[in-house]
Design a protein around this motif. Structure first.
Motif, short mmCIF file in Angstrom:
data_model
loop_
_atom_site.label_atom_id
_atom_site.label_comp_id
_atom_site.label_asym_id
_atom_site.label_seq_id
_atom_site.Cartn_x
_atom_site.Cartn_y
_atom_site.Cartn_z
N LEU A 128 -1.98 31.05 109.59
CA LEU A 128 -2.94 31.53 110.58
C LEU A 128 -4.22 30.71 110.54
O LEU A 128 -4.73 30.29 111.59
N ALA A 129 -4.73 30.46 109.35
CA ALA A 129 -5.94 29.65 109.24
C ALA A 129 -5.72 28.26 109.81
O ALA A 129 -6.60 27.70 110.48
N ASP A 130 -4.53 27.70 109.58
CA ASP A 130 -4.22 26.37 110.12
C ASP A 130 -4.15 26.40 111.64
O ASP A 130 -4.62 25.47 112.32
N LEU A 131 -3.56 27.46 112.19
CA LEU A 131 -3.50 27.60 113.64
C LEU A 131 -4.89 27.63 114.25
O LEU A 131 -5.18 26.96 115.26
N LEU A 132 -5.77 28.42 113.65
CA LEU A 132 -7.11 28.59 114.20
C LEU A 132 -7.95 27.32 114.09
O LEU A 132 -8.88 27.12 114.87
N ALA A 133 -7.59 26.46 113.12
CA ALA A 133 -8.36 25.24 112.91
C ALA A 133 -7.77 24.01 113.61
O ALA A 133 -8.39 22.96 113.63
N LYS A 141 -8.46 29.20 122.23
CA LYS A 141 -9.40 30.15 121.65
C LYS A 141 -8.68 31.24 120.86
O LYS A 141 -8.94 32.44 121.02
N LEU A 142 -7.75 30.81 120.01
CA LEU A 142 -6.97 31.76 119.23
C LEU A 142 -7.81 32.52 118.22
O LEU A 142 -7.42 33.61 117.77
N SER A 143 -8.96 31.98 117.85
CA SER A 143 -9.85 32.71 116.93
C SER A 143 -10.29 34.03 117.55
O SER A 143 -10.39 35.06 116.85
N ASP A 144 -10.53 34.02 118.85
CA ASP A 144 -10.91 35.27 119.54
C ASP A 144 -9.74 36.25 119.51
O ASP A 144 -9.91 37.44 119.24
N ALA A 145 -8.54 35.73 119.81
CA ALA A 145 -7.36 36.58 119.84
C ALA A 145 -7.08 37.18 118.46
O ALA A 145 -6.74 38.37 118.33
N PRO A 176 -1.53 36.33 122.54
CA PRO A 176 -2.00 36.58 123.90
C PRO A 176 -1.10 35.91 124.95
O PRO A 176 -0.23 35.11 124.61
N ILE A 177 -1.39 36.25 126.20
CA ILE A 177 -0.66 35.67 127.33
C ILE A 177 -1.70 35.14 128.32
O ILE A 177 -1.95 35.74 129.37
N PRO A 178 -2.36 34.03 128.02
CA PRO A 178 -3.45 33.54 128.86
C PRO A 178 -2.98 33.14 130.26
O PRO A 178 -1.96 32.47 130.41
N GLN A 179 -3.69 33.60 131.26
CA GLN A 179 -3.35 33.34 132.66
C GLN A 179 -1.91 33.74 132.98
O GLN A 179 -1.24 33.14 133.83
N GLY A 180 -1.40 34.76 132.27
CA GLY A 180 -0.07 35.26 132.53
C GLY A 180 1.05 34.37 132.02
O GLY A 180 2.21 34.56 132.40
N ARG A 181 0.73 33.41 131.16
CA ARG A 181 1.74 32.50 130.63
C ARG A 181 1.94 32.73 129.13
O ARG A 181 0.97 32.81 128.36
N ALA A 182 3.20 32.85 128.72
CA ALA A 182 3.51 33.01 127.30
C ALA A 182 3.30 31.68 126.58
O ALA A 182 3.45 30.61 127.17
N LEU A 183 2.97 31.76 125.29
CA LEU A 183 2.67 30.57 124.51
C LEU A 183 3.77 30.29 123.49
O LEU A 183 4.22 31.19 122.77
N VAL A 184 4.18 29.03 123.45
CA VAL A 184 5.11 28.53 122.43
C VAL A 184 4.43 27.35 121.75
O VAL A 184 3.99 26.41 122.43
N ILE A 185 4.33 27.39 120.43
CA ILE A 185 3.58 26.38 119.68
C ILE A 185 4.51 25.65 118.72
O ILE A 185 5.12 26.27 117.85
N PRO A 186 4.63 24.33 118.83
CA PRO A 186 5.48 23.57 117.92
C PRO A 186 4.86 23.48 116.53
O PRO A 186 3.70 23.08 116.38
N LEU A 187 5.61 23.86 115.51
CA LEU A 187 5.22 23.67 114.12
C LEU A 187 5.95 22.43 113.62
O LEU A 187 7.18 22.40 113.56
N LEU A 188 5.20 21.40 113.28
CA LEU A 188 5.77 20.08 113.04
C LEU A 188 6.30 19.86 111.63
O LEU A 188 7.16 19.00 111.43
#
Length: 307
Positions: A128-133, A141-145, A176-188
Motif C-alpha cells: 500500500l505504501a508503495d502504491l501511494l508513493a 490520488k490514491l492517498s485520498d482514497a 475507487p472508480i474514478p469517472q466511472g472507470r474501474a482501475l487495474v494496476i500492473p504489479l511489475l
C-alpha cells in the motif's frame, strides 16, 4: 487451455447447476490445484481451504496466522496462478469505520504441493505504501482514497489479481472508480516482493468501463481475461466481461444468469470449464447471517460455466 473466444461463447442457459460447499461463507479467491481439487480463501479467516470438485466438505486446510503475522483477519481477496505458484493479496483497505487495519496489508505466495499448498518466501507488507508513493499512479490520488473506509464513496479496496505475461500481475480495484472507470494496476515485480526485495514497482493504471462497477475478480483465460464486476459497496448489480488485456480495447459483456449470486472469485479448471464462487457471508441462515452462523451451517455457492 482453449482460447478465450471459445470459452466465453456463454449464454444464460450455458451455466451449470449450482454446487454448495460447506465450512465457510465468504469465498473470496480460488485456484484449481489439479483437475479435481481447488483451494479457496475466506476473507473472514486467515486460512485456505481445499475442496474436491463437487464434494461439499473440505478435504484440507492451511492455517496462515503465524505465516502472515496477523492478530485479526487479513481480509484475503484475490489470487493469481503463475506456474506452480499462487499469489494472494489482501484488501489493503480500512475497515467499515474508516480505521487503519494493518493486518489487511498483506501480499504473499504459496506453492502447490500435490493437492495442497505451502506458504513460501515471506509476506510483503509494504504494498500500500508503495502504491501511494508510485509516480506513475500519482494522478489517481490514491492517498485520498486510502484514507476512507473500503466501501465509502471514493474509498480504497483491492479485490482482483490476475497473471499477465512476463511475470507481471494485474491488481484490480473494487474501489475507487474514478469517472466511472474501474482501475487495474500492473504489479511489475511480484516475485521480488516474495523474496523480500522491495519496493513494489508498478506500471500505469488501466481504466476499464465496467458500467460503473469495480473489479470483484479478474482471471486470465487463454490469451485474455474474464472480469467479474460489481458495486463498490453492497448495493448494486454484478456482471461478467471479457477483455483482451489491451488497455484501449472495448470490453465485451458475457451473458450468464447469476441469479442471487454475489460472485467474488473466478477460476478456470484444466479442462477449460470456469467456476464462479459466491461470497455468501450476508445470506441469512435462519435468523443469522451465514458468517455469524454455527460453523456446521456455513456454506457458499459455486456456479460452473460451461463453454
Amino acid at each position: 487451455m482453449r482460447c478465450l473466444a471459445a470459452l466465453l461463447l456463454i449464454a444464460a442457459g450455458a451455466a451449470g447447476a449450482q454446487t454448495r460447499y460447506e465450512g465457510l461463507c465468504d469465498a473470496s479467491a480460488a485456484v484449481a490445484l489439479d483437475a479435481r481439487h481447488f483451494v479457496v480463501a475466506d476473507d473472514e479467516h486467515n486460512k485456505l481451504s481445499i475442496y474436491r470438485r463437487g464434494e461439499a466438505k473440505a478435504v484440507g486446510q492451511v492455517e496462515l496466522d503465524a505465516f502472515l503475522k496477523t492478530d485479526k483477519e487479513a481480509d484475503l481477496e484475490a489470487s493469481a496462478l503463475v506456474g506452480n505458484r499462487i499469489y494472494w493479496i489482501a484488501s489493503h483497505a480500512r475497515n467499515s469505520a474508516g480505521k487503519v487495519r494493518e493486518d489487511r496489508q498483506r501480499f504473499f505466495a504459496t506453492d502447490i504441493r500435490g493437492t495442497t499448498v505451502e506458504p513460501v518466501g515471506q509476506p510483503y507488507m509494504g504494498l500500500l505504501a508503495d502504491l501511494l508513493a508510485a509516480p506513475a499512479l500519482a494522478p489517481l490520488k490514491l492517498s485520498d482514497a486510502a484514507g476512507r473506509a473500503a466501501e465509502a464513496a471514493g474509498g480504497f479496496n483491492i479485490e482482483g489479481l490476475a497473471a499477465a505475461p512476463d511475470g507481471i500481475l494485474l491488481i484490480g480495484l473494487r474501489n475507487p472508480i474514478p469517472q466511472g472507470r474501474a482501475l487495474v494496476i500492473p504489479l511489475l515485480n511480484p516475485a521480488e516482493l516474495i523474496a523480500g526485495k522491495g519496493p513494489a514497482r508498478f506500471g500505469s493504471a488501466i481504466r476499464l468501463d465496467l458500467g460503473g462497477r469495480g473489479v470483484r475478480s479478474i482471471d486470465r483465460v487463454g490469451t485474455g481475461y474474464l472480469i467479474v464486476a460489481g458495486p463498490p459497496a453492497d448495493e448494486g448489480s454484478f456482471a461478467l466481461f471479457r477483455w483482451s488485456g489491451k488497455p484501449n480495447d472495448t470490453l465485451v459483456p458475457v451473458k450468464a444468469d447469476l441469479g442471487t449470486l454475489r460472485p467474488e472469485a473466478l477460476f478456470a479448471w484444466p479442462d477449460g470449464q470456469l467456476t464462479l464462487l459466491s461470497d455468501d457471508g450476508g445470506v441469512m441462515v435462519g435468523k443469522k447471517a451465514c458468517k455469524d452462523a454455527d460453523k456446521s451451517k456455513r456454506s457458499f455457492r459455486a456456479l460452473d460455466i460451461r463453454p
